[in-house]
Design an enzyme around this catalytic site. Structure first.
Site, PDB file in Angstrom:
ATOM      1  N   TYR A 213       0.847  -1.201   0.000  1.00  0.00           N
ATOM      2  CA  TYR A 213       0.000   0.000   0.000  1.00  0.00           C
ATOM      3  C   TYR A 213       0.881   1.250   0.000  1.00  0.00           C
ATOM      4  CZ  TYR A 213      -2.915   3.734   1.826  1.00  0.00           C
ATOM      5  OH  TYR A 213      -3.551   4.923   1.999  1.00  0.00           O
ATOM      6  N   GLU A 214       1.893   1.283   0.876  1.00  0.00           N
ATOM      7  CA  GLU A 214       2.816   2.421   0.927  1.00  0.00           C
ATOM      8  C   GLU A 214       3.537   2.597  -0.403  1.00  0.00           C
ATOM      9  OE1 GLU A 214       5.519   2.120   4.167  1.00  0.00           O
ATOM     10  OE2 GLU A 214       3.951   1.942   5.673  1.00  0.00           O
TER      11      GLU A 214
END
Length: 279
Positions: A213-214
């Site tokens: 996600y990051e």
């Protein structure tokens, strides 16, 4: 056929097999008793000298022989039923395994779809925030560290402290995300407010939801800024392992913890943070 239906059929077959086993055991008891009677009647036939006793012994022998034949016939029929039920049970269990595997695969696809939808929606939000964010000179942090929690003790924690000691303002989750705060919102804010993004690539990083996600957010940030912001560090992982999961990140020059010390990484970042005319 549904999993629930197969499970119901399997339980019924197991009960039926258990009943047949008990019936076979009962027929074996009858067989044993018949054999005992045959043995006793044979001894009477051999030893008796009375005609009446001989006839009685013969009748007893014949009756016991019929009981023995009946017990054996009953066992044969029950064994056939047991064999058929057992074959059906094996088939049902195989079908259940296949149905469960198919159901798990379907469930996993649904989870992946939901995760992708959540990531896509969040990345749109991140992209919008990045477009509206301030310039490099007004950034709150020099660097954002993206990493897997499993790598904290071995590398990330010492790196974060060394960066801070080197005068580099660092967004590090342990320091920035407080009790009760939204992890996702904190990460988004950290990405937006940071000039550079260190990505500590490891096998743990590649396997986890939050790190991916990051990374998606970092790619969005990189795509919407004039200067490249991604600073990859390979930690106990090979290029081939990374390429199997993410081809884009291997196209960026990276540092490798097997070849570079933390002090060298800090020094390299300090140079990147110098004004262009000083580089």
């Amino acid at each position: 056929m549904s999993i629930q239906t197969l499970m119901t059929q399997i339980k019924r077959l197991e009960r039926e097999i258990s009943i047949i086993d008990k019936k076979i055991a009962a027929e074996k008891v009858k067989e044993s008793k018949a054999l005992d009677k045959i043995s006793k009647s044979q001894k009477r036939i051999e030893s008796t000298k009375s005609t009446a006793s001989l006839k009685s012994a013969i009748r007893e022998y014949e009756s016991a022989s019929k009981d023995l034949a009946k017990a054996k016939d009953g066992q044969a029929k029950l064994s056939k039923q047991l064999s058929d039920k057992s074959d059906t049970l094996v088939s049902k269990k195989n079908n259940l395994v296949k149905a469960q595997a198919k159901d798990r695969e379907k469930h996993q696809k649904e989870i992946e779809k939901l995760q992708k939808e959540a990531l896509d929606a969040q990345q749109i939000k991140v992209q919008q925030l990045i477009r509206n964010s301030t310039s490099f000179s007004e950034k709150e942090y020099d660097v954002f560290i993206s990493h897997a929690s499993e790598d904290k003790k071995s590398f990330v924690e010492p790196l974060a402290r060394a960066l801070q000691e080197g005068g580099i303002t660092t967004w590090y989750d342990t320091d920035q995300i407080g009790w009760g705060q939204s992890i996702r919102s904190s990460i988004d804010a950290g990405l937006i407010k940071s000039r550079f993004c260190i990505v500590v690539l490891s096998q743990h990083f590649l396997d986890k939801y939050w790190t991916n996600y990051e990374l998606n957010g970092i790619f969005q940030k990189d795509a919407n800024t004039q200067e490249s912001v991604i600073l990859p560090i390979w930690h106990n992982v090979t290029k081939d392992e990374i390429q199997k999961r993410n081809l884009s990140i291997t196209d960026t020059l990276a540092m490798n913890t097997a070849l570079t010390t933390i002090d060298e990484i800090v020094s390299a970042l300090q140079k990147l943070l110098e004004p262009n005319e000083e580089r």
